[in-house]
Design a protein around this motif. Structure first.
Motif, PDB file in Angstrom:
ATOM      1  N   UNK A 142       0.854  -1.188   0.000  1.00  0.00           N
ATOM      2  CA  UNK A 142       0.000   0.000   0.000  1.00  0.00           C
ATOM      3  C   UNK A 142       0.888   1.235   0.000  1.00  0.00           C
ATOM      4  N   UNK A 143       0.683   2.100  -0.993  1.00  0.00           N
ATOM      5  CA  UNK A 143       1.416   3.363  -1.072  1.00  0.00           C
ATOM      6  C   UNK A 143       0.423   4.510  -0.884  1.00  0.00           C
ATOM      7  N   UNK A 144       0.642   5.317   0.154  1.00  0.00           N
ATOM      8  CA  UNK A 144      -0.270   6.410   0.492  1.00  0.00           C
ATOM      9  C   UNK A 144       0.434   7.728   0.227  1.00  0.00           C
ATOM     10  N   UNK A 145      -0.183   8.576  -0.583  1.00  0.00           N
ATOM     11  CA  UNK A 145       0.445   9.865  -0.891  1.00  0.00           C
ATOM     12  C   UNK A 145      -0.536  11.000  -0.621  1.00  0.00           C
TER      13      UNK A 145
ATOM     14  N   UNK B  66       2.388  -2.887   9.011  1.00  0.00           N
ATOM     15  CA  UNK B  66       3.156  -1.660   8.812  1.00  0.00           C
ATOM     16  C   UNK B  66       4.214  -1.811   7.734  1.00  0.00           C
ATOM     17  N   UNK B  67       4.870  -2.972   7.699  1.00  0.00           N
ATOM     18  CA  UNK B  67       5.976  -3.163   6.758  1.00  0.00           C
ATOM     19  C   UNK B  67       5.520  -3.230   5.307  1.00  0.00           C
ATOM     20  N   UNK B  68       4.229  -3.356   5.074  1.00  0.00           N
ATOM     21  CA  UNK B  68       3.730  -3.395   3.697  1.00  0.00           C
ATOM     22  C   UNK B  68       3.282  -2.027   3.204  1.00  0.00           C
ATOM     23  N   UNK B  69       3.392  -0.989   4.058  1.00  0.00           N
ATOM     24  CA  UNK B  69       2.870   0.325   3.703  1.00  0.00           C
ATOM     25  C   UNK B  69       3.956   1.390   3.686  1.00  0.00           C
ATOM     26  N   UNK B  70       3.739   2.392   2.849  1.00  0.00           N
ATOM     27  CA  UNK B  70       4.562   3.597   2.857  1.00  0.00           C
ATOM     28  C   UNK B  70       3.632   4.805   2.809  1.00  0.00           C
ATOM     29  N   UNK B  71       4.073   5.906   3.394  1.00  0.00           N
ATOM     30  CA  UNK B  71       3.300   7.154   3.367  1.00  0.00           C
ATOM     31  C   UNK B  71       4.243   8.299   3.055  1.00  0.00           C
TER      32      UNK B  71
ATOM     33  N   UNK C  94      -2.585   3.672  -3.375  1.00  0.00           N
ATOM     34  CA  UNK C  94      -2.262   2.679  -4.405  1.00  0.00           C
ATOM     35  C   UNK C  94      -2.045   1.331  -3.737  1.00  0.00           C
ATOM     36  N   UNK C  95      -2.828   0.333  -4.151  1.00  0.00           N
ATOM     37  CA  UNK C  95      -2.748  -1.000  -3.564  1.00  0.00           C
ATOM     38  C   UNK C  95      -2.307  -2.002  -4.626  1.00  0.00           C
TER      39      UNK C  95
END
Length: 234
Positions: A140-143, A177-182, A214-215
Motif C-alpha cells: 500500500x502506497x499512500x500519498x 506496517x511493513x507493507x505500507x509507505x506514506x 495505491x494497492x
C-alpha cells in the motif's frame, strides 16, 4: 450460465451487471488441466461455482499460456456499474490487473486545514480496506497532496500529516506496517489547474486536495467502485 465445450477449445463465458469474465483454452494440455481441477460433466456445471474456486469472479485464475486458463478483463469490465465510493475523486485499475489506485478528496477526509480523519472518511477507508482484503493486498502506497494556497513548507507539512493519518488508520485496522509507505508531496503533483488565466480555480484546487491510495494485490482485480460525482467542494 453454462460451460460450452467445442471441438478444439473450452470457452468459459459469464455475464452479469457488474462485470464480464471471459476465459479460453486452446490446447489439449489446457483442457486436461481444466478437467482435472473442476467437476464433470461440464455441460451442466454452473460457471459461477467453477470460478469461485479461483477467488471472486475468477480473479485468482493463474495465467500460464500453455497449461492454464488465460483470464482477460478489460479496464471497462473492472470498473463497472458498481456503487460509487463516497469521497472518491479518482479510481484506476493497475495496468497489470493486479492492483488499483483510489484518490479520496481531502475535503471529505479532513476538516479545513486539519489532519484528523472525519467519520465519513473512515467509511471510505473501510471500503478500501475491504478491497485490500478481497484481492490480497501486498503493498500500500499512500500519498498526500494539497492545492497551491499557502506556503510550500506549510503545504508539504500538511500533506505529510494527512498521508500519515491514513497510514495510522490502516495500521490500526490490521494492515501490516511493513507493507505500507506514506509520503507527502505538498502542492507539487496537481491533477488540475489551481488557477486559470491568473484567476483562482476552486474546482481544480478541490481535486488537488486529496490522498491517493495505491494497492498492489496478489489476485487480479475485476471489480471496483465508481467515482463519487457528488463530492462537495469547499
Amino acid at each position: 450460465m453454462r460451460i460450452v465445450i467445442g471441438r478444439s477449445a473450452v470457452v468459459l463465458f459469464a455475464a452479469c451487471a457488474a462485470s464480464t469474465a471471459f476465459a479460453q483454452t486452446s490446447s489439449g494440455a489446457d483442457l486436461a488441466a481444466l478437467l482435472a481441477e473442476n467437476p464433470d460433466p461440464f455441460e451442466a456445471v454452473d460457471l459461477k461455482a467453477v470460478l469461485e474456486n479461483y477467488g471472486p469472479d475468477g480473479s485468482g485464475i493463474p495465467f500460464h499460456s500453455e497449461t492454464r486458463i488465460a483470464l482477460q478483463l478489460t479496464r471497462q469490465q473492472m470498473i463497472s456499474a458498481s456503487e460509487p465510493l463516497q469521497g472518491a475523486t479518482g479510481i484506476m485499475s493497475d495496468p497489470t490487473g493486479f492492483g488499483f489506485t483510489i484518490g479520496l478528496s481531502g475535503d471529505y477526509l479532513f476538516e479545513f486545514d486539519k489532519f484528523d480523519l472525519t467519520p465519513p472518511a473512515e467509511e471510505a477507508l473501510h471500503t478500501v480496506l475491504a478491497l485490500h482484503q478481497e484481492y490480497g493486498g501486498t503493498k500500500v502506497e499512500i500519498s498526500g497532496h494539497t492545492d497551491a494556497k499557502g506556503s510550500d513548507a506549510y503545504n508539504q507539512d500538511l500533506s505529510e500529516k494527512r498521508a500519515n493519518a491514513v497510514f495510522d488508520w490502516f495500521e490500526a485496522n490490521g494492515i501490516a506496517t511493513e507493507t505500507m509507505t506514506a509520503i507527502g508531496y505538498g502542492e507539487t503533483q496537481p491533477v488540475a489547474a489551481n488557477q486559470i488565466d491568473g484567476q483562482d480555480n476552486p474546482e481544480g484546487r478541490a481535486l488537488n486536495r486529496r490522498v491517493d491510495i495505491k494497492v498492489t494485490t496478489e489476485r487480479r482485480v475485476n471489480s471496483l467502485p465508481t467515482v463519487d460525482v457528488g463530492v462537495g467542494l469547499k
